[in-house]
Design an enzyme around this catalytic site. Sequence first.
Site, PDB file in Angstrom:
ATOM      1  N   SER A 166      71.074  24.895 128.279  1.00  0.00           N
ATOM      2  CA  SER A 166      70.965  25.531 126.967  1.00  0.00           C
ATOM      3  C   SER A 166      71.871  24.909 125.912  1.00  0.00           C
ATOM      4  O   SER A 166      71.602  25.044 124.716  1.00  0.00           O
ATOM      5  CB  SER A 166      71.278  27.025 127.086  1.00  0.00           C
ATOM      6  OG  SER A 166      72.550  27.218 127.698  1.00  0.00           O
TER       7      SER A 166
ATOM      8  N   ASP B 200      77.653  33.529 121.338  1.00  0.00           N
ATOM      9  CA  ASP B 200      77.448  34.683 122.212  1.00  0.00           C
ATOM     10  C   ASP B 200      78.381  34.538 123.411  1.00  0.00           C
ATOM     11  O   ASP B 200      79.354  33.776 123.358  1.00  0.00           O
ATOM     12  CB  ASP B 200      75.977  34.822 122.626  1.00  0.00           C
ATOM     13  CG  ASP B 200      75.484  33.657 123.497  1.00  0.00           C
ATOM     14  OD1 ASP B 200      76.311  32.824 123.932  1.00  0.00           O
ATOM     15  OD2 ASP B 200      74.267  33.577 123.751  1.00  0.00           O
TER      16      ASP B 200
ATOM     17  N   HIS C 233      77.769  30.604 124.790  1.00  0.00           N
ATOM     18  CA  HIS C 233      77.369  29.434 124.004  1.00  0.00           C
ATOM     19  C   HIS C 233      78.210  29.296 122.736  1.00  0.00           C
ATOM     20  O   HIS C 233      78.523  30.298 122.087  1.00  0.00           O
ATOM     21  CB  HIS C 233      75.887  29.534 123.618  1.00  0.00           C
ATOM     22  CG  HIS C 233      74.982  29.634 124.801  1.00  0.00           C
ATOM     23  ND1 HIS C 233      74.520  30.844 125.268  1.00  0.00           N
ATOM     24  CD2 HIS C 233      74.483  28.681 125.631  1.00  0.00           C
ATOM     25  CE1 HIS C 233      73.742  30.627 126.337  1.00  0.00           C
ATOM     26  NE2 HIS C 233      73.716  29.324 126.579  1.00  0.00           N
TER      27      HIS C 233
END
Length: 658
Positions: free
Chosen positions: A35, A326, A329
């Site tokens: 991600s 978050d 990340h």
Amino acid sequence: MTQGRILQTFSALAVMLAIQAPAFAFDSLTVFGDSLSDTGNNGRWTWNSSQNKLYDEQLGRDYGLTLTPSSAGGSNYAAGGATAVAALNPRDNTANQMQQWLALKGGRADSQGLYIHWIGGNDLAAAVTQPALAKTLTANSAIAAGTQVGQLLDAGAGLVVVPTVPDISATPTLLEAVINVGLGAAATPALQAAFASLDAARTPDLASRQEAIHQALQAAASVVGGSPQVQQAIAAQLIAGYETAAAQASALTRYYNETEEKVLVQHGGNIARADINGVFNEILANPGSFGVSNTAGMACPPGVSASECTSSTPGFSSAQEYLFADHFHPGPQIHTIMAQYIQSIIAAPAQVTRLNQGVQAMVRGSRATLDSRYQQLRQGNNPVGELGVFGGYSGGYQRYDSAGDAGSGRGNTNNLTVGADYQLNENVLLGGLLAGSLDNQRPGDSYRYDTRGFQAALFSHLRAGQAWLDGDVHYLTADITNIQRTIALGELRRVEEGSTNGRLWGARLTAGYDFSVMPGLTTGPVLQYAWDYSHVDGYKEKGDSSTAMRFGDQNAHSQVGSAGWRLASHSGIVNPWAQVSYRHQFGDHVYVANGGLKSTPLTFTRAGEAQDKNWVDFAVGADMPLSERVSAFAAVSQTAGLSDGNQTSYNVGISARF
């Protein structure tokens, strides 16, 4: 052909050369990972993700490349949630990403392409949840990641960037896990209280960050029913649990990075190791210098993924500049820092190739003064046994107009030369010179250096009627000092410094023939071949931060052939001359250097921007007799057709005969 027609021809050639500027960029960008690199296969993990570009997109933009998800036919195979091994995530993993890419490309990589392989965060997150198997799982994933990079290189990949995995103990997800495990059913309100406390805190250093985390855990315990003593005991248990988990997660991260690096070293190849973990640790220690005010909390509310979070999401905090978007990340500004950091590493060896060019530039000053002395000798009739002495100053200006990593800027050269020559017989003159150089090179805003040099040369002038031949050999030693490489990391501007040494061996042969046009006026062809072999010693930058690098030895071979035409007058108080020359580089037109971070044994090689192989040089000058035995000289020259910036040089001096 008339002289005017010749000059027109050379001028036209210069214009043609000027529009043939070489391009300098990677052909492609291909990404494998999770991600942190996913630009749309499974999502985009940063808040306001439709507006904020991830680090790899920013890199692609800076290299003139568009990065598109593989699901849309592009070259970004990274997928949110991916692991290095299929056992931990059968659906999304870099092993499958690599197989998909290899099948599509027929097993062959782009040798001029840039590749990024960054995986491991999710592997570590899975390992942390299985303490008994944690080290084995970590090792398996790290070995798999390193082996996949080896596959890329074996397929012919040009340059592979392999970042380290940031310490997962620093992420808010660890605090979430501790609260969820420790408080069970009471976890939801406890998380709200904990992150409200974290998001409001200022964390200018590691100590304040640690204090903010402890206060957040105390806030989580305060929502649990019971007496203050019970709440305090729960808080103490949460803090102890957090410290233990953080130490274990940090150790696993370190083990993963070390294990992957061992595999990378064993394989070898063009690997640019980027210490993202080191950058994150520097941000944690001194966030303010990077433009970050909070390293413990997050901008998005608990339970909302960065891929779904926007600045208008209820509970979103814009009160501070957060390290994290978050719980797992980084925020948009951190992606910019990561892009800047990786690009600075990739660019560094290409920037360092400028040092070899600087060493070669140093010899031009003494040669310019010597050329003016040659001109005097060609115009005069030195008696046999005559001793001559001469001295002069030569200066130059170089403009760098680069489309590559080295940047755009300027260079200034300064040279003082003294020499002596002796007319051995009617046809042969022998001489020698000593020279000192003091140059300042500023190839771009992010790279600069100074050179101090000493050189010695022997030369000879031969005359046979209207034909002549000049020859000289040079040796130069250089101190290259004040090497500064500036790296932008968010609001931080860091300068890495170094110094090294260089040397050069060179020789030239110049031949010509003088046709007499009228008394006191001659014209004719000029041919020249110049050899220069330069060497720059490897060096290490002085710092010990995540940006400090080391570089290997460099060698370069320049072999320039020239064909030109000259016009000279030698019948008055001022004897002017002019010459136009077409020059071609038969030697190296691409300079190469290798380097790597000081924190890793891995190195990679980059080529600097290709230099022009053809250009034109215009020169005018004059010899000015001041008395029967003393003369002055001056000259100026200008290049044309150099796509990376033209050069202007000039020299003035004086000579005497005894």
